[in-house]
Design an enzyme around this catalytic site. Sequence first.
Site, PDB file in Angstrom:
ATOM      1  N   LYS A 259       0.829  -1.215   0.000  1.00 42.66           N
ATOM      2  CA  LYS A 259       0.000   0.000   0.000  1.00 42.66           C
ATOM      3  C   LYS A 259       0.863   1.264   0.000  1.00 42.66           C
ATOM      4  CE  LYS A 259      -2.410  -0.957   3.752  1.00 42.66           C
ATOM      5  NZ  LYS A 259      -1.855  -2.280   4.106  1.00 42.66           N
TER       6      LYS A 259
ATOM      7  N   ARG B  97      -9.684   0.668   9.158  1.00 41.36           N
ATOM      8  CA  ARG B  97      -9.195  -0.678   9.458  1.00 41.36           C
ATOM      9  C   ARG B  97     -10.206  -1.496  10.256  1.00 41.36           C
ATOM     10  NH1 ARG B  97      -3.268   0.708   9.188  1.00 41.36           N
ATOM     11  NH2 ARG B  97      -2.113  -1.234   9.228  1.00 41.36           N
TER      12      ARG B  97
ATOM     13  N   ARG C  85      12.441  -7.625   5.934  1.00 38.73           N
ATOM     14  CA  ARG C  85      12.689  -6.203   5.655  1.00 38.73           C
ATOM     15  C   ARG C  85      13.703  -5.627   6.649  1.00 38.73           C
ATOM     16  NH1 ARG C  85       7.534  -2.343   5.107  1.00 38.73           N
ATOM     17  NH2 ARG C  85       7.171  -2.912   7.278  1.00 38.73           N
TER      18      ARG C  85
ATOM     19  N   ARG D  91      12.445  -3.263  12.022  1.00 37.35           N
ATOM     20  CA  ARG D  91      11.416  -2.556  12.789  1.00 37.35           C
ATOM     21  C   ARG D  91      10.800  -3.508  13.805  1.00 37.35           C
ATOM     22  NH1 ARG D  91       7.439   0.345   8.432  1.00 37.35           N
ATOM     23  NH2 ARG D  91       5.948  -0.563   9.869  1.00 37.35           N
TER      24      ARG D  91
ATOM     25  N   ARG E  77      -0.113  -9.178  13.313  1.00 34.92           N
ATOM     26  CA  ARG E  77      -0.686  -8.182  12.394  1.00 34.92           C
ATOM     27  C   ARG E  77      -1.565  -8.866  11.347  1.00 34.92           C
ATOM     28  NH1 ARG E  77       4.451  -4.996  10.397  1.00 34.92           N
ATOM     29  NH2 ARG E  77       3.007  -3.579   9.344  1.00 34.92           N
TER      30      ARG E  77
HETATM   31  P1  AMP Z   1       0.689   0.920   8.884  1.00 37.36           P
HETATM   32  O1  AMP Z   1       1.907   1.752   8.662  1.00 37.36           O
HETATM   33  O2  AMP Z   1      -0.520   1.416   8.126  1.00 37.36           O
HETATM   34  O3  AMP Z   1       0.927  -0.561   8.657  1.00 37.36           O
HETATM   35  O4  AMP Z   1       0.296   1.078  10.430  1.00 37.36           O
HETATM   36  C1  AMP Z   1       1.189   0.705  11.449  1.00 37.36           C
HETATM   37  C2  AMP Z   1       0.421   0.498  12.751  1.00 37.36           C
HETATM   38  O5  AMP Z   1      -0.244   1.715  13.118  1.00 37.36           O
HETATM   39  C3  AMP Z   1      -0.682  -0.554  12.700  1.00 37.36           C
HETATM   40  O6  AMP Z   1      -0.188  -1.865  12.905  1.00 37.36           O
HETATM   41  C4  AMP Z   1      -1.584  -0.086  13.846  1.00 37.36           C
HETATM   42  O7  AMP Z   1      -1.031  -0.422  15.107  1.00 37.36           O
HETATM   43  C5  AMP Z   1      -1.510   1.438  13.720  1.00 37.36           C
HETATM   44  N1  AMP Z   1      -2.571   1.957  12.829  1.00 37.36           N
HETATM   45  C6  AMP Z   1      -2.402   2.596  11.628  1.00 37.36           C
HETATM   46  N2  AMP Z   1      -3.581   2.935  11.092  1.00 37.36           N
HETATM   47  C7  AMP Z   1      -4.537   2.499  11.957  1.00 37.36           C
HETATM   48  C8  AMP Z   1      -5.965   2.525  11.954  1.00 37.36           C
HETATM   49  N3  AMP Z   1      -6.664   3.050  10.926  1.00 37.36           N
HETATM   50  N4  AMP Z   1      -6.616   1.977  13.026  1.00 37.36           N
HETATM   51  C9  AMP Z   1      -5.949   1.443  14.073  1.00 37.36           C
HETATM   52  N5  AMP Z   1      -4.598   1.369  14.123  1.00 37.36           N
HETATM   53  C10 AMP Z   1      -3.888   1.885  13.078  1.00 37.36           C
END
Ligand code: AMP
Length: 213
Positions: free
Chosen positions: A14, A88, A127, A160, A171
Amino acid sequence: MNAIILLGPPGAGKGTLAEALVEDGYGHISTGDMLREAIRQKTPVGLLAQGYMDRGELVPDDVIIDIIEGLIFDSVAGKKFMFDGFPRTLVQAEKLTELFSKTGSCLDRVVLLDCPDEIIFSRLTGRRVCKSCGAVYHVEHKSPTEEGVCDVDACELYQRDDDSEETVRNRLFVYASQTKPLVDYYDAKGLVSHIDAAQGIGDILNQVLQTLG
Ligand code: AMP
């Protein structure tokens, strides 16, 4: 505003797709990036979000909805935006539908990046990121010349916290149980385009651009 949503499991591409779509004139709204910035700045939201993110859990809906609500009302009418990593959960999706109807905004399409779990698992756990410049490598598919050292600035590479095996498993579980139901929610509105995200980013981008017309 007009908007699209990028939906799909973590590691489906994404973020990379979003970078390409920025070139196509889309504004980029990434809740993950916003939360990471809040953590760097040690804001109250950042301090609250850190534990959830390190464990691979979702940050509570009310925190995320507060962030998005402010953004949508501040955004300029007539602009086109993509949401990356939001919504989400069904609660978030329903709130977004409500905010769109209040502001006269339009959701044009939901781009669903489909990718098997085994590919995601290998992409994320392999990664490695440069501590200094953020350049991204992969232990098998894009290894640096010297193991553990960045080709760009010779700084140390690290994994990370949320890319560890245990957290990636979590996840993927969280995606399947809390986010995947959104596919049915948006399918019922006739908005979902399925994209095969196991292919290379060039092919993904071509397919997405065709879909968006
Ligand atoms: P991402 O970079 O989009 O994979 O987001 C990293 C982490 O941020 C996720 O694993 C969640 O812990 C948190 N996060 C990001 N966006 C959301 C969302 N819309 N709702 C809840 N947690 C989020």
